[in-house]
Scaffold this active site. Structure first.
Site, PDB file in Angstrom:
ATOM      1  N   ASP A   1       4.738 -14.482  11.445  1.00 55.54           N
ATOM      2  CA  ASP A   1       3.403 -14.914  11.014  1.00 55.54           C
ATOM      3  C   ASP A   1       2.398 -13.765  11.199  1.00 55.54           C
ATOM      4  OD1 ASP A   1       0.919 -16.075  10.743  1.00 55.54           O
ATOM      5  OD2 ASP A   1       1.410 -17.875  11.882  1.00 55.54           O
TER       6      ASP A   1
ATOM      7  N   HIS B   1      -2.182  10.241   0.140  1.00 54.32           N
ATOM      8  CA  HIS B   1      -2.489   9.017  -0.597  1.00 54.32           C
ATOM      9  C   HIS B   1      -2.498   9.262  -2.086  1.00 54.32           C
ATOM     10  CE1 HIS B   1      -4.440   5.732   2.012  1.00 54.32           C
ATOM     11  NE2 HIS B   1      -3.423   6.278   2.631  1.00 54.32           N
TER      12      HIS B   1
ATOM     13  N   GLU C   1       0.841  -1.204   0.000  1.00 47.93           N
ATOM     14  CA  GLU C   1       0.000   0.000   0.000  1.00 47.93           C
ATOM     15  C   GLU C   1       0.873   1.249   0.000  1.00 47.93           C
ATOM     16  OE1 GLU C   1      -3.220  -0.004   2.874  1.00 47.93           O
ATOM     17  OE2 GLU C   1      -3.216   2.179   2.924  1.00 47.93           O
TER      18      GLU C   1
ATOM     19  N   LYS D   1      -6.773  -0.978  11.667  1.00 48.99           N
ATOM     20  CA  LYS D   1      -6.201  -1.415  10.381  1.00 48.99           C
ATOM     21  C   LYS D   1      -4.968  -0.575  10.066  1.00 48.99           C
ATOM     22  CE  LYS D   1      -5.873  -1.529   5.678  1.00 48.99           C
ATOM     23  NZ  LYS D   1      -5.125  -0.620   4.798  1.00 48.99           N
TER      24      LYS D   1
END
Ligand code: MEV
Length: 431
Positions: A287, A384, A83, A271
């Site tokens: 992991d 962004h 991202e 998130k």
């Protein structure tokens, strides 16, 4: 699409050939997945053997966020993430806190858990007696399995019987707690649990006891790190904010409080934290699914899903912190096999698992700071979209001069596929 028996027995090239006959669009392009193979066949073999039925490699960007000051030491943090803006945001945050004392971090606990889940159909008292009678045998049988882990300072800490019959009829657990030192410890834990399950099944009427499964728990609320940044409110003054330090602090606090009470916001907020956490977890060969699952369960530990970070203002002092369970390893598994995981650990000055927990948590906090800072000031789209614009231009195969013109043109305009396409078309017309 056809079905196939024995796909795993085909060679890599045969698998690709077979697959290319299954795709309707561009089979040749599919045959070309070999271009993603590593040139060095020994190195490629290492990747092939991580998993099964591998036909090629799937690349992710490997970026670096420098200038992370954590407990007085500077780190360059490797981040694997696709991202755009995440690495830039972490770096910006690291720079911001570099001159304000940096990240302070501590490991609160490092205990891991595994369970043998079973049914017991007899009297509760009998099970208790049986468990107590078996316990010395369990400890004795575990001794040889724990030799190496004990040498490193770890091993099995406790073995207890848990009555779960209030939740599910006849359901009990043997709950085992572990210290696995610098290893994530999944293999060690599962081996111990299966041994305990075998001992449990011994000398007992099989109609009384039914072992369902033995497996580690990825919920590790007692393998916990805490990281925080703090400064006098006036130090939050930053020309980029376009608001006073006090307004910034108050709005920031409110944003965290909102994520604490509203689940829809909390998921997005967390998130963002995991954007940072996962990228370090991936870069170091750990992991990320385990870390993600655990973080979300921890966020909901009081029954409501909440923010993993908290913020407070006390006596004009701003404190922003993150508490997160992180079950990470720096030895064993992919950490030693994946060449880039090894490289990452080397770049991080070969940390032990606790140090890696602190670094990873710091990146999570940095990420959340950057996200909230953007959200309450310029809005998230500005940063962004700068990256997004470049991606769109690449997809539209813009040349160097078109890219430069587009960057200027869109510096104060909204970026979308249509607006970029229109801009490129208008350039072509005027040329
Ligand atoms: C985007 O990947 C992450 C953010 O949405 C996180 C947030 O909203 O806090 C920017």
């Amino acid at each position: 699409m056809e079905t196939i028996a024995g796909f795993s027995k085909l060679s890599k090239s045969e698998k690709i050939q077979w697959l290319s006959r299954q795709v309707e669009n561009n089979p040749d392009e599919f045959l070309d997945v070999t271009r993603f193979w590593l040139k060095n066949s020994d190195e490629q073999k290492v990747f092939d053997e991580f998993s099964e039925n591998t036909i090629t490699n799937y690349y992710f960007p490997y970026g670096i966020a420098p200038n992370f000051l954590i407990n007085g030491k500077i780190y360059c943090i490797p981040m694997v993430i696709e991202e755009s803006s995440v690495v830039a945001a972490a770096s910006k945050s690291a720079n911001f806190w570099l001159s304000r004392g940096g990240f302070k971090a501590e490991v609160i606990s490092t205990t891991k858990v595994g369970q043998v889940h079973f049914e017991w159909f007899g009297k509760k008292r009998k099970l208790k007696e049986y468990f107590e009678a078996q316990l010395p045998k369990i400890w004795e049988a575990l001794e040889p399995l724990c030799v190496n882990m004990k040498k490193r300072g770890g091993g099995v800490k406790d073995v207890t019987l848990v009555d779960m019959t209030q939740s599910l009829e006849n359901y009990y657990q043997i709950k085992v707690t572990f210290e696995t030192c610098d290893a994530m410890g999944a293999n060690f834990i599962n081996t111990i649990l299966e041994e305990i399950s075998n001992i449990l099944k011994k000398d007992i009427d099989a109609t009384q006891l039914n072992v369902i499964m033995s497996i580690l728990s990825n919920y590790t609320p007692e393998c916990l790190a805490r990281v925080w940044v703090d400064c006098p409110i006036e130090d939050l003054a930053d020309p980029a904010h376009q608001m006073s330090a006090e307004d910034f602090a108050n709005k920031f606090l409110k944003a965290v409080q909102i994520a604490n009470v509203d689940v829809s916001r909390a998921v997005t907020h967390n998130k963002g934290i995991l954007n940072g956490i996962d990228s370090v977890v991936l870069a170091t060969g750990n992991d990320f699914r385990a870390v993600e699952a655990c973080a979300h369960a921890y966020a909901a530990r009081d029954g409501q899903y909440r923010s993993l970070t908290s913020a407070k203002i006390e006596n004009n002092h701003f404190v922003f912190s993150l508490e997160i369970p992180l079950s990470l390893g720096t030895v064993g598994g992919l950490t030693t096999l994946h060449p880039l995981a090894k490289l990452s650990l080397n770049l991080l000055q070969n940390p032990n698992a606790e140090e890696l927990m602190l670094m990873t948590a710091s990146v999570g906090l940095a990420q959340n700071f950057a996200a909230i800072r953007s959200l309450i000031t310029t809005g998230i789209q500005k940063g962004h979209m700068r990256m997004h614009l470049l991606n769109i231009l690449k997809q539209m195969q813009a040349n160097r001069s078109e890219i430069e013109s587009a960057k200027n043109y869109f510096s104060d305009k909204t970026v979308s596929f249509t607006s970029v396409r229109n801009f490129l078309n208008s350039m072509k017309i005027t040329q």
